[in-house]
Design a protein around this motif. Structure first.
Motif, PDB file in Angstrom:
ATOM      1  N   GLY A  75       0.822  -1.205   0.000  1.00 19.51           N
ATOM      2  CA  GLY A  75       0.000   0.000   0.000  1.00 19.51           C
ATOM      3  C   GLY A  75       0.853   1.251   0.000  1.00 19.51           C
ATOM      4  O   GLY A  75       2.090   1.207  -0.058  1.00 19.51           O
ATOM      5  N   ASN A  76       0.184   2.425   0.093  1.00 18.75           N
ATOM      6  CA  ASN A  76       0.883   3.705   0.046  1.00 18.75           C
ATOM      7  C   ASN A  76       1.531   4.068   1.367  1.00 18.75           C
ATOM      8  O   ASN A  76       2.443   4.891   1.410  1.00 18.75           O
ATOM      9  CB  ASN A  76      -0.094   4.812  -0.355  1.00 18.75           C
ATOM     10  N   ILE A  77       1.039   3.514   2.483  1.00 20.21           N
ATOM     11  CA  ILE A  77       1.579   3.844   3.799  1.00 20.21           C
ATOM     12  C   ILE A  77       1.476   2.619   4.692  1.00 20.21           C
ATOM     13  O   ILE A  77       0.528   1.833   4.586  1.00 20.21           O
ATOM     14  CB  ILE A  77       0.828   5.046   4.418  1.00 20.21           C
ATOM     15  N   VAL A  78       2.505   2.435   5.574  1.00 16.37           N
ATOM     16  CA  VAL A  78       2.518   1.261   6.423  1.00 16.37           C
ATOM     17  C   VAL A  78       3.260   1.594   7.715  1.00 16.37           C
ATOM     18  O   VAL A  78       4.216   2.367   7.721  1.00 16.37           O
ATOM     19  CB  VAL A  78       3.171   0.057   5.693  1.00 16.37           C
ATOM     20  N   SER A  79       2.762   1.026   8.834  1.00 19.63           N
ATOM     21  CA  SER A  79       3.458   1.076  10.124  1.00 19.63           C
ATOM     22  C   SER A  79       3.152  -0.230  10.841  1.00 19.63           C
ATOM     23  O   SER A  79       2.279  -0.986  10.422  1.00 19.63           O
ATOM     24  CB  SER A  79       3.007   2.287  10.954  1.00 19.63           C
ATOM     25  N   LYS A  80       3.885  -0.514  11.940  1.00 19.83           N
ATOM     26  CA  LYS A  80       3.730  -1.808  12.584  1.00 19.83           C
ATOM     27  C   LYS A  80       3.889  -1.645  14.090  1.00 19.83           C
ATOM     28  O   LYS A  80       4.756  -0.888  14.561  1.00 19.83           O
ATOM     29  CB  LYS A  80       4.766  -2.786  12.034  1.00 19.83           C
ATOM     30  N   ASP A  81       3.070  -2.353  14.863  1.00 17.74           N
ATOM     31  CA  ASP A  81       3.140  -2.272  16.322  1.00 17.74           C
ATOM     32  C   ASP A  81       4.521  -2.661  16.844  1.00 17.74           C
ATOM     33  O   ASP A  81       5.020  -2.091  17.817  1.00 17.74           O
ATOM     34  CB  ASP A  81       2.086  -3.185  16.957  1.00 17.74           C
ATOM     35  N   SER A  82       5.150  -3.670  16.209  1.00 18.45           N
ATOM     36  CA  SER A  82       6.451  -4.157  16.683  1.00 18.45           C
ATOM     37  C   SER A  82       7.604  -3.271  16.237  1.00 18.45           C
ATOM     38  O   SER A  82       8.758  -3.554  16.590  1.00 18.45           O
ATOM     39  CB  SER A  82       6.675  -5.594  16.191  1.00 18.45           C
ATOM     40  N   ALA A  83       7.310  -2.201  15.458  1.00 15.85           N
ATOM     41  CA  ALA A  83       8.348  -1.252  15.035  1.00 15.85           C
ATOM     42  C   ALA A  83       7.885   0.162  15.350  1.00 15.85           C
ATOM     43  O   ALA A  83       7.575   0.947  14.445  1.00 15.85           O
ATOM     44  CB  ALA A  83       8.636  -1.412  13.546  1.00 15.85           C
ATOM     45  N   PRO A  84       7.815   0.511  16.627  1.00 15.44           N
ATOM     46  CA  PRO A  84       7.268   1.815  16.997  1.00 15.44           C
ATOM     47  C   PRO A  84       8.101   2.962  16.433  1.00 15.44           C
ATOM     48  O   PRO A  84       9.326   2.921  16.458  1.00 15.44           O
ATOM     49  CB  PRO A  84       7.319   1.792  18.528  1.00 15.44           C
ATOM     50  N   GLY A  85       7.400   3.988  15.930  1.00 18.21           N
ATOM     51  CA  GLY A  85       8.049   5.176  15.409  1.00 18.21           C
ATOM     52  C   GLY A  85       8.363   5.119  13.943  1.00 18.21           C
ATOM     53  O   GLY A  85       8.637   6.155  13.329  1.00 18.21           O
ATOM     54  N   ILE A  86       8.357   3.927  13.322  1.00 18.51           N
ATOM     55  CA  ILE A  86       8.693   3.800  11.904  1.00 18.51           C
ATOM     56  C   ILE A  86       7.417   3.884  11.069  1.00 18.51           C
ATOM     57  O   ILE A  86       6.481   3.113  11.264  1.00 18.51           O
ATOM     58  CB  ILE A  86       9.419   2.478  11.620  1.00 18.51           C
ATOM     59  N   ILE A  87       7.397   4.831  10.131  1.00 14.29           N
ATOM     60  CA  ILE A  87       6.296   4.989   9.175  1.00 14.29           C
ATOM     61  C   ILE A  87       6.907   5.104   7.792  1.00 14.29           C
ATOM     62  O   ILE A  87       7.847   5.886   7.579  1.00 14.29           O
ATOM     63  CB  ILE A  87       5.449   6.240   9.467  1.00 14.29           C
ATOM     64  N   ILE A  88       6.405   4.321   6.847  1.00 15.02           N
ATOM     65  CA  ILE A  88       6.891   4.349   5.476  1.00 15.02           C
ATOM     66  C   ILE A  88       5.712   4.709   4.587  1.00 15.02           C
ATOM     67  O   ILE A  88       4.634   4.103   4.697  1.00 15.02           O
ATOM     68  CB  ILE A  88       7.464   2.991   5.053  1.00 15.02           C
ATOM     69  N   ALA A  89       5.892   5.713   3.708  1.00 13.98           N
ATOM     70  CA  ALA A  89       4.768   6.173   2.881  1.00 13.98           C
ATOM     71  C   ALA A  89       5.284   6.773   1.586  1.00 13.98           C
ATOM     72  O   ALA A  89       6.428   7.251   1.501  1.00 13.98           O
ATOM     73  CB  ALA A  89       3.931   7.197   3.637  1.00 13.98           C
ATOM     74  N   SER A  90       4.425   6.776   0.575  1.00  7.49           N
ATOM     75  CA  SER A  90       4.718   7.464  -0.684  1.00  7.49           C
ATOM     76  C   SER A  90       4.118   8.858  -0.614  1.00  7.49           C
ATOM     77  O   SER A  90       3.057   9.066  -0.017  1.00  7.49           O
ATOM     78  CB  SER A  90       4.140   6.693  -1.873  1.00  7.49           C
TER      79      SER A  90
END
Length: 639
Positions: A75-90
């Motif tokens: 998808g265009n944006i993703v984050s994960k509970d086990s990786a707090p603070g990391i957000i990846i987006a277009s």
């Protein structure tokens, strides 16, 4: 207007949202669950290390917030509970969000700072419970490489996952949280079948993670560590730590509460409903109560003490005051009630000493009820009305300091079943005609009447069931009346013959006919036809000249109308009236002798039922004309 939002996983209260501002879509971030929003800070340099000139509010970072519905793409944006603070987006850098020149951006500190990691569109996946990142180019062309990062996207290593170019359709992670295996599926050509390529990353990782491989990271909002009333510290893998995370190393977190500040409360001024002088309804003089300050702590905020005392409810002494703001209404919310049914009245007092304030309710029908205090009638007051009408219902609240009163005008109604129109069957042109109605039941409340005349498109509307009208043209005219009560509507219709002149005679019937009178219009019409046909057969008078209308009610009576012949022209007025005055007198014999009844200027008809014979027997009709009696005897049998 917020058009789209994204909740950042793993950190409470952090959201991203795309908002339309002056016809431009811009991306905003909040750290306190929407109380405050700000634009995203663009990266200071691009992927090549060149300085980026972007000053807010004219320029900022804007992200596509569409989450993939396809489980095989990121998808265009993703984050994960086990990786707090990391957000990846277009997204893009500029004045607004666009779909051109899209790059991939990443943040490691929950949106405070961002870095550009790809200048084309890539699908990025979490590996090793968020400890590593895998990127694959999002393109319609065939590829053979993937990229792997161990330091939250700062550096990427290129790996070949197949010897032949593959059109990639999606990526699938193997079941289990500890897995380091991914499956890439696609096809070598548009004609080939699907191909599955399993990529095993286990050989890249050197050992299982230990405490030495972790570092502490604190969530913050541009340096402010207290977010939603808490300081939160997370454990994250150090950069370039190529170790395997185990299940028991799942994001340990430390939290400490913060002193409350103004930022922990909704808005920055008291709410619109706040009335500083308001008191509890049950507040008794001499007691104390907690009075709100008009501020409300933000949802899920965990701050303690600090400025909370300034914004939290304060204990105050109950003031002495008279009743004020008394309200009276029905439980249905409308001033309408049904006859012989329970109606519940609700009484509400905005200000006053509820436990020491008495209440009296006058129902407007001669009955009233009183209560020692208003607190005892929270479930309402029930009452039944036995008559239709409009009642003035009042409630009075009183204590030693004063009183207040509220009034409600209640309409008590019952179901309207029928409306019956009464009017003469014959009228003279340009002479007033009285129209009346009868309702069943007779008392139903306020009824609206709609009067329709012939083919007119607009009715006359009245609240009275009677009216007067005139007809300016000779002929047959139709009158329709509609009676409306609430959602119920009934109608009745009559035809009125209008002539230049006519003669009429009132007909009286023997009392035995009254016993068989059901009081319905169909029966009256049948009797009228019987009388008319009998007179026509005996006298030879034209049907067009003779009308008979049996009137409603008891005793049974009727009116005989003699009207001019069709097409009659000329002649003196006296001659016209003389022609109409030539009424024959009928009589008949039966097994029981009939009795002739007479009166000056009035005609009587006596009708009896003869057992064993079918039909009615018209026994006699007599008229007095110029003081001379004309009697013609003839048997008449009506089938």
């Amino acid at each position: 207007q917020l058009s789209l939002y994204f909740r950042v996983a793993g950190i409470k209260g952090v959201f991203l949202s795309n908002k339309i501002v002056e016809n431009q879509v811009k991306t905003y971030i909040t750290y306190n669950k929407g109380r405050d929003w700000r634009l995203l800070q663009a990266p200071t340099t691009d992927l090549q290390g060149n300085k980026v000139y972007c000053e807010q509010p004219y320029c900022s970072l804007h992200l596509h917030l569409h989450v993939s519905e396809n489980p095989y793409t990121s998808g265009n944006i993703v984050s994960k509970d086990s990786a707090p603070g990391i957000i990846i987006a277009s997204g893009v850098i500029g004045p607004e969000l666009t779909s051109t020149n899209v790059s991939i951006f990443i943040t490691s500190d929950a949106g405070n700072t961002w870095r550009e990691v790809f200048q084309e569109e890539y699908s990025v996946f979490f590996l090793n419970q968020g400890g590593s990142l895998v990127a694959i180019r999002h393109t319609p062309l065939p590829i053979r490489h993937i990229w792997l990062s161990f330091d939250e996207g700062r550096n990427w290593d290129k790996y070949s996952f197949t010897s032949s170019l593959l059109y990639v359709d999606g990526v699938l992670g193997e079941p289990g949280e500890d897995t380091l295996i991914m499956t890439i599926f696609g096809h070598f050509s548009h004609r080939s079948e699907w191909q599955l390529v399993k990529v095993d990353f286990r050989s890249i990782f050197q050992h299982r993670c230990t405490l030495d491989d972790y570092t502490m990271w604190q969530v913050h909002d541009q340096g402010e560590a207290c977010i939603m009333g808490m300081k939160r510290v997370f454990q994250k893998l150090s950069a370039n730590a190529r170790c395997v995370k185990t299940r028991d190393q799942y994001v340990p977190q430390k939290s400490d509460s913060c002193p409350c500040t103004e930022a922990d409360f909704e808005c920055c001024t008291p709410s619109f409903w706040f009335i500083p002088s308001a008191t509890s309804r049950d507040c008794i003089t001499g007691d104390t109560f907690l009075n709100t300050t008009g501020y409300r702590k933000a949802m899920s905020n965990n701050c303690t003490e600090g400025s909370a005392l300034k914004y939290s409810p304060r204990r105050q002494r109950c003031p002495s005051q008279s009743p004020r703001g008394l309200q009276l209404f029905t439980s249905e919310g409308t001033p309408v009630a049904a006859l012989d049914k329970n109606v519940t009245f609700l009484v509400f007092l905005e200000e006053g000493l509820g436990s020491t304030t008495s209440i009296t309710v006058d129902f407007g029908d001669g009955t009233a009820i009183s209560y020692v205090n208003i607190s005892s009638i929270e479930d309402g007051i029930k009452h039944v009305y036995g008559k239709v009408g409009i009642y003035q219902v009042s409630a009075t609240a009183s204590n030693s300091l004063g009183s207040d009163k509220a009034t409600l005008y209640l309409h008590v109604t019952c179901q309207l079943e029928q409306v019956q129109l009464s009017a003469p069957s014959v009228a003279v042109k340009n002479k007033a005609v009285n129209l009346t109605t009868a309702l069943r039941p007779s008392q139903v409340g306020t009824v609206t009447y709609y009067w329709w005349f012939d083919n007119k498109t607009e009715p006359l509307v009245t609240l009275n069931g009677a009216m007067t009208c005139t007809f300016s043209k000779v002929g047959s005219h139709t009158v329709t009346v509609q009676a409306s009560l609430g959602s119920t509507l009934h109608q009745d219709q009559m035809a009125i013959g209008v002539y230049d002149y006519f003669r009429s005679h009132v007909l009286a019937f023997s009392s035995n006919l009254d016993e068989l009178n059901p009081g319905v219009s169909e029966w009256r019409e049948d009797i009228g036809r019987v009388v008319k046909n009998s007179i026509v057969q005996v006298t030879g008078i034209s049907e067009d000249q003779l009308l008979v209308a049996v009137l409603p009610g008891l005793p049974t009576t009727a009116e005989l109308y003699l009207v001019p012949e069709r097409g009659s022209r000329g002649g003196a007025v006296d001659e016209k009236w003389a022609n109409l005055d030539q009424v024959l007198i009928l009589s008949t014999h039966s097994h029981e002798a009939g009795q002739i009844q007479s009166a000056s200027g009035r005609t009587f008809v006596s009708i009896k039922f003869i057992q064993g014979l079918s039909g009615f027997f018209v026994l006699f009709l007599m008229s007095e004309i110029i003081n001379m009696h004309f009697l013609i005897v003839k048997n008449i049998t009506v089938q």
